[in-house]
Design a protein around this motif. Sequence first.
Motif, PDB file in Angstrom:
ATOM      1  N   ARG A 195     -28.655  10.197 -25.468  1.00 48.51           N
ATOM      2  CA  ARG A 195     -28.852   8.666 -25.488  1.00 48.51           C
ATOM      3  C   ARG A 195     -30.125   8.182 -25.448  1.00 48.51           C
ATOM      4  O   ARG A 195     -31.019   9.247 -24.752  1.00 48.51           O
ATOM      5  CB  ARG A 195     -27.838   8.040 -24.275  1.00 48.51           C
ATOM      6  N   GLY A 196     -30.795   7.162 -25.859  1.00 51.14           N
ATOM      7  CA  GLY A 196     -32.147   6.914 -25.869  1.00 51.14           C
ATOM      8  C   GLY A 196     -32.441   5.749 -26.658  1.00 51.14           C
ATOM      9  O   GLY A 196     -31.752   5.627 -27.572  1.00 51.14           O
ATOM     10  N   PRO A 197     -33.639   5.189 -26.817  1.00 52.30           N
ATOM     11  CA  PRO A 197     -34.188   4.261 -27.565  1.00 52.30           C
ATOM     12  C   PRO A 197     -34.410   5.027 -28.949  1.00 52.30           C
ATOM     13  O   PRO A 197     -34.827   6.178 -29.064  1.00 52.30           O
ATOM     14  CB  PRO A 197     -35.784   3.745 -27.048  1.00 52.30           C
ATOM     15  N   LEU A 198     -33.965   4.241 -29.889  1.00 51.88           N
ATOM     16  CA  LEU A 198     -34.038   4.925 -31.516  1.00 51.88           C
ATOM     17  C   LEU A 198     -35.195   4.032 -32.135  1.00 51.88           C
ATOM     18  O   LEU A 198     -35.387   2.753 -31.945  1.00 51.88           O
ATOM     19  CB  LEU A 198     -32.838   4.505 -32.133  1.00 51.88           C
ATOM     20  N   THR A 231     -23.272  13.383 -42.542  1.00 50.11           N
ATOM     21  CA  THR A 231     -24.487  14.029 -42.388  1.00 50.11           C
ATOM     22  C   THR A 231     -24.751  14.791 -41.355  1.00 50.11           C
ATOM     23  O   THR A 231     -25.196  16.137 -41.349  1.00 50.11           O
ATOM     24  CB  THR A 231     -25.426  12.677 -42.061  1.00 50.11           C
ATOM     25  N   ARG A 232     -24.203  14.721 -40.196  1.00 52.32           N
ATOM     26  CA  ARG A 232     -24.222  15.491 -38.908  1.00 52.32           C
ATOM     27  C   ARG A 232     -23.582  16.928 -39.461  1.00 52.32           C
ATOM     28  O   ARG A 232     -23.948  18.031 -39.212  1.00 52.32           O
ATOM     29  CB  ARG A 232     -23.527  15.081 -37.736  1.00 52.32           C
ATOM     30  N   LEU A 233     -22.275  17.011 -40.028  1.00 51.72           N
ATOM     31  CA  LEU A 233     -21.487  18.141 -40.399  1.00 51.72           C
ATOM     32  C   LEU A 233     -22.435  18.972 -41.330  1.00 51.72           C
ATOM     33  O   LEU A 233     -22.416  20.056 -41.240  1.00 51.72           O
ATOM     34  CB  LEU A 233     -20.085  17.890 -40.718  1.00 51.72           C
ATOM     35  N   TYR A 249     -16.089  11.965 -31.842  1.00 47.89           N
ATOM     36  CA  TYR A 249     -15.797  12.054 -30.353  1.00 47.89           C
ATOM     37  C   TYR A 249     -17.236  12.418 -29.631  1.00 47.89           C
ATOM     38  O   TYR A 249     -17.586  11.699 -28.450  1.00 47.89           O
ATOM     39  CB  TYR A 249     -14.671  12.925 -29.938  1.00 47.89           C
ATOM     40  N   LYS A 250     -17.795  13.748 -30.078  1.00 46.31           N
ATOM     41  CA  LYS A 250     -18.928  13.874 -29.262  1.00 46.31           C
ATOM     42  C   LYS A 250     -20.213  13.023 -29.254  1.00 46.31           C
ATOM     43  O   LYS A 250     -20.985  12.687 -28.539  1.00 46.31           O
ATOM     44  CB  LYS A 250     -19.402  15.361 -29.869  1.00 46.31           C
ATOM     45  N   VAL A 251     -20.367  12.225 -30.381  1.00 38.07           N
ATOM     46  CA  VAL A 251     -21.332  11.167 -30.658  1.00 38.07           C
ATOM     47  C   VAL A 251     -20.854  10.105 -29.915  1.00 38.07           C
ATOM     48  O   VAL A 251     -21.796   9.420 -29.131  1.00 38.07           O
ATOM     49  CB  VAL A 251     -21.367  10.901 -32.106  1.00 38.07           C
ATOM     50  N   ARG A 287     -23.165   2.808 -30.424  1.00 39.83           N
ATOM     51  CA  ARG A 287     -24.226   2.636 -31.321  1.00 39.83           C
ATOM     52  C   ARG A 287     -24.574   4.039 -32.017  1.00 39.83           C
ATOM     53  O   ARG A 287     -25.082   3.735 -33.247  1.00 39.83           O
ATOM     54  CB  ARG A 287     -25.510   2.318 -30.286  1.00 39.83           C
ATOM     55  N   GLY A 288     -24.314   5.178 -31.425  1.00 40.56           N
ATOM     56  CA  GLY A 288     -24.735   6.332 -32.168  1.00 40.56           C
ATOM     57  C   GLY A 288     -24.107   6.521 -33.733  1.00 40.56           C
ATOM     58  O   GLY A 288     -24.549   7.013 -34.628  1.00 40.56           O
ATOM     59  N   LEU A 289     -22.838   5.852 -33.722  1.00 33.92           N
ATOM     60  CA  LEU A 289     -22.039   6.093 -35.148  1.00 33.92           C
ATOM     61  C   LEU A 289     -23.000   5.070 -35.985  1.00 33.92           C
ATOM     62  O   LEU A 289     -22.566   5.254 -37.333  1.00 33.92           O
ATOM     63  CB  LEU A 289     -20.618   5.661 -34.742  1.00 33.92           C
TER      64      LEU A 289
END
Length: 318
Positions: A72-75, A251-253, A273-275, A282-284
């Motif tokens: 997690r963090g500022p994007l 993209t991640r996969l 789930y992990k994201v 927000r990661g999605l």
Amino acid sequence: MPEGINNGSSLQNPSNDSGEIRMKFNQNWCASPSKVASHFGTSGVAVAAATGITHPLDVLKVRLQMQLVGQRGPLIGMGQTFVEVVKKEGTRSLYLGLTPALTRSVLYGGLRLGLYEPCKNFCELAFESTNIFMKIASGAVSGAFATLLTNPVEVLKVRLQMNPNARRGAINELQKIVRKEGVTALWKGVGPAMARAGALTASQLATYDEFKRVLMKRTPLEEGFYLHFMSSTIAGLVSTLITAPMDMVKTRLMLQRESMSDGAYKNGFHCTYKVLITEGPRGLYKGGFAIFARLGPQTTITFILCEKLREIAGLKAI
């Protein structure tokens, strides 16, 4: 006697309707090779042209989706990502993976758009209806099937987009993937990719098709630029909102090897789930604005150009 005639004609109506549907189905499916080539060719060329114009945004989207994997963090936003990429890697890096992207566009785009009408015609024959649900189903099937066939080109594209040092070309990168990870690596992320393509094509084509029908019915608009522009813009917005999380997981996969610091994703559901656990909801939607900035114009360009090419080729509008 008139009653008998009326009853007879009413009994014949269902068979007449079925005959008309079958005749229409045969006309749509039993086409000449040149017409089939024009049907799929116009779709492929339209998607390839739109891809060529919007490809730099696709590169930025992939970079944004790979931010802070497992954290997690500022994007950072699309503007800052653009500046960093150009500053560190040069403007040429904005066109990484362009060759496989264009190859995929011709194949995937031609199949995705080209199969929509045959699927819709089949639904009309099977269910005697082409309502919005039939259009959604037709789009989902055509998009998923097109992705199943062209997934290796998509894997190659995203690998090149994340590797500015891959100067030896797409063929060498393809050989490297097969040599180090096996042929099955070319179908990494195929599940989420099919889900995303099915959802994209269903939302994009069904929305475009349906909004065209509604606008033609309720406004003075007729087949032409303004109708195509309005319908495709709405389709681009709807498809972005629906497919952004699926695009990020896909993209991640596909970049699994580059994401090993966070541990391997077992499948699309595990990745989601992990994201959610490590990066939050927000990661999605990482790269979501870049997805819309690319998919919106790409949808508009694709449909406007495809409709024009179909007109030139003597085909009916979508």
